[in-house]
Scaffold this active site. Sequence first.
Site, PDB file in Angstrom:
ATOM      1  N   LEU A 191      42.310  32.374  48.844  1.00  0.00           N
ATOM      2  CA  LEU A 191      43.188  32.150  50.147  1.00  0.00           C
ATOM      3  C   LEU A 191      43.146  31.477  51.812  1.00  0.00           C
ATOM      4  O   LEU A 191      42.333  32.560  52.458  1.00  0.00           O
ATOM      5  CB  LEU A 191      44.097  33.402  50.258  1.00  0.00           C
ATOM      6  CG  LEU A 191      44.686  33.777  48.701  1.00  0.00           C
ATOM      7  CD1 LEU A 191      43.641  34.228  47.405  1.00  0.00           C
ATOM      8  CD2 LEU A 191      45.746  34.465  48.927  1.00  0.00           C
ATOM      9  N   ILE A 251      41.528  41.712  48.288  1.00  0.00           N
ATOM     10  CA  ILE A 251      39.843  41.226  48.899  1.00  0.00           C
ATOM     11  C   ILE A 251      40.334  41.124  50.217  1.00  0.00           C
ATOM     12  O   ILE A 251      40.958  39.755  50.236  1.00  0.00           O
ATOM     13  CB  ILE A 251      38.642  41.150  48.214  1.00  0.00           C
ATOM     14  CG1 ILE A 251      38.603  40.969  47.128  1.00  0.00           C
ATOM     15  CG2 ILE A 251      37.632  40.843  49.208  1.00  0.00           C
ATOM     16  CD1 ILE A 251      37.444  40.436  46.284  1.00  0.00           C
ATOM     17  N   GLY A 281      44.306  35.313  55.862  1.00  0.00           N
ATOM     18  CA  GLY A 281      43.016  34.489  54.872  1.00  0.00           C
ATOM     19  C   GLY A 281      42.026  35.102  53.997  1.00  0.00           C
ATOM     20  O   GLY A 281      41.735  36.465  54.845  1.00  0.00           O
ATOM     21  N   SER A 282      41.790  35.143  52.597  1.00  0.00           N
ATOM     22  CA  SER A 282      41.098  36.020  52.133  1.00  0.00           C
ATOM     23  C   SER A 282      40.935  36.048  50.537  1.00  0.00           C
ATOM     24  O   SER A 282      40.712  34.401  50.407  1.00  0.00           O
ATOM     25  CB  SER A 282      42.549  37.632  51.558  1.00  0.00           C
ATOM     26  OG  SER A 282      44.011  36.413  51.285  1.00  0.00           O
ATOM     27  N   ARG A 283      40.699  36.720  49.302  1.00  0.00           N
ATOM     28  CA  ARG A 283      40.102  36.479  48.336  1.00  0.00           C
ATOM     29  C   ARG A 283      40.753  37.449  47.221  1.00  0.00           C
ATOM     30  O   ARG A 283      40.693  38.509  47.451  1.00  0.00           O
ATOM     31  CB  ARG A 283      38.417  36.787  48.488  1.00  0.00           C
ATOM     32  CG  ARG A 283      38.247  36.126  47.211  1.00  0.00           C
ATOM     33  CD  ARG A 283      36.583  37.015  47.555  1.00  0.00           C
ATOM     34  NE  ARG A 283      35.740  36.358  45.961  1.00  0.00           N
ATOM     35  CZ  ARG A 283      35.266  35.687  45.794  1.00  0.00           C
ATOM     36  NH1 ARG A 283      34.980  34.370  46.564  1.00  0.00           N
ATOM     37  NH2 ARG A 283      34.552  35.406  44.891  1.00  0.00           N
TER      38      ARG A 283
END
Length: 319
Positions: A191, A251, A281-283
């Site tokens: 993301l 995450i 922003g991430s996962r």
Amino acid sequence: MSSTAESSRAPVQPLPPNFAGVQPGGGACYRIELLWGRWRRWWLKRFRAVYVARMAGKRIGSAEGAPHEVLDPRDLKYCRNLCSCDWPPEDDPFAWRGRLPIARWGWAELQIFGWPLALATGLLAWWFWPLAFVPAVLLGLVVFFFRDPPRRTPDGPGLIVSPADGRVVEITRLSHDPFIDGPAVKIGIFLSIFNVHINRSPARAKVIELRYHPGEFRNALRADSAQVNENTWIGLEEDDPPHRRMVVRQISGAIARRIVCALRPGEVIERGLKFGMIKLGSRTELILADRDDLQIEIQLGQRVLAGATVMARYPASHG
């Protein structure tokens, strides 16, 4: 349901001690909102005793385990998973907030950053309008980040939808996953700061276990970020036979450092239900049982939408 199928279901695990609220990593905005809640509860008890008594009469479940008094649904925002109380939708005077296209878990950030930016935009527009462009753009980005657009979740047996918006960066076959207790497929979604950051349930499922792992904040595009970054692990089990298990991992990233997960162990959630978010922003990872002729419907590099994009499907004959 047969007694054999029921006995094979995974036992629900209690919330671990370090899962101290729906945003276990804390944060400055989180602390400010908790302070605001403390003041609001004092004001309600002092000046709106009739309202407090009326809401207490409509409350269902127990507030035991909550770190503070639960006077109305607003008090559940950051401690929902620590207690069992709630209000029926028709008795929730704040249910309309959930229908706004703004993430409720981001309201504190919107207030804290939004009002100063709006004030700066107004003052600069009055003094020297070209300078107002900078805070106006920043204000727009803050609102844009916390947007929560409506989604239409597909219906049908065996469908698994995306738990997050973003780009598919990993599809890996695993020989064994300990929670799934067998071979699995791991799908990683990256993301960016421009994606919607609301997380949604991939299937109608029962929440079996939640884990919070403190860690680092490396760039979510790095392969090792999934192992070392702060994350929330969510163990789910389909509520319908054959009760396949799956995992969702939220995450953190280099910019995104706050994970929200409002799920309660033992509750059943519908496919596409909003259950949390990752701020910036991430996962997000989705791990599925690799059995019953699982069909992967996405490919590397594909853009997906939480609650709307079908990631995989199990044949109806097995669902």
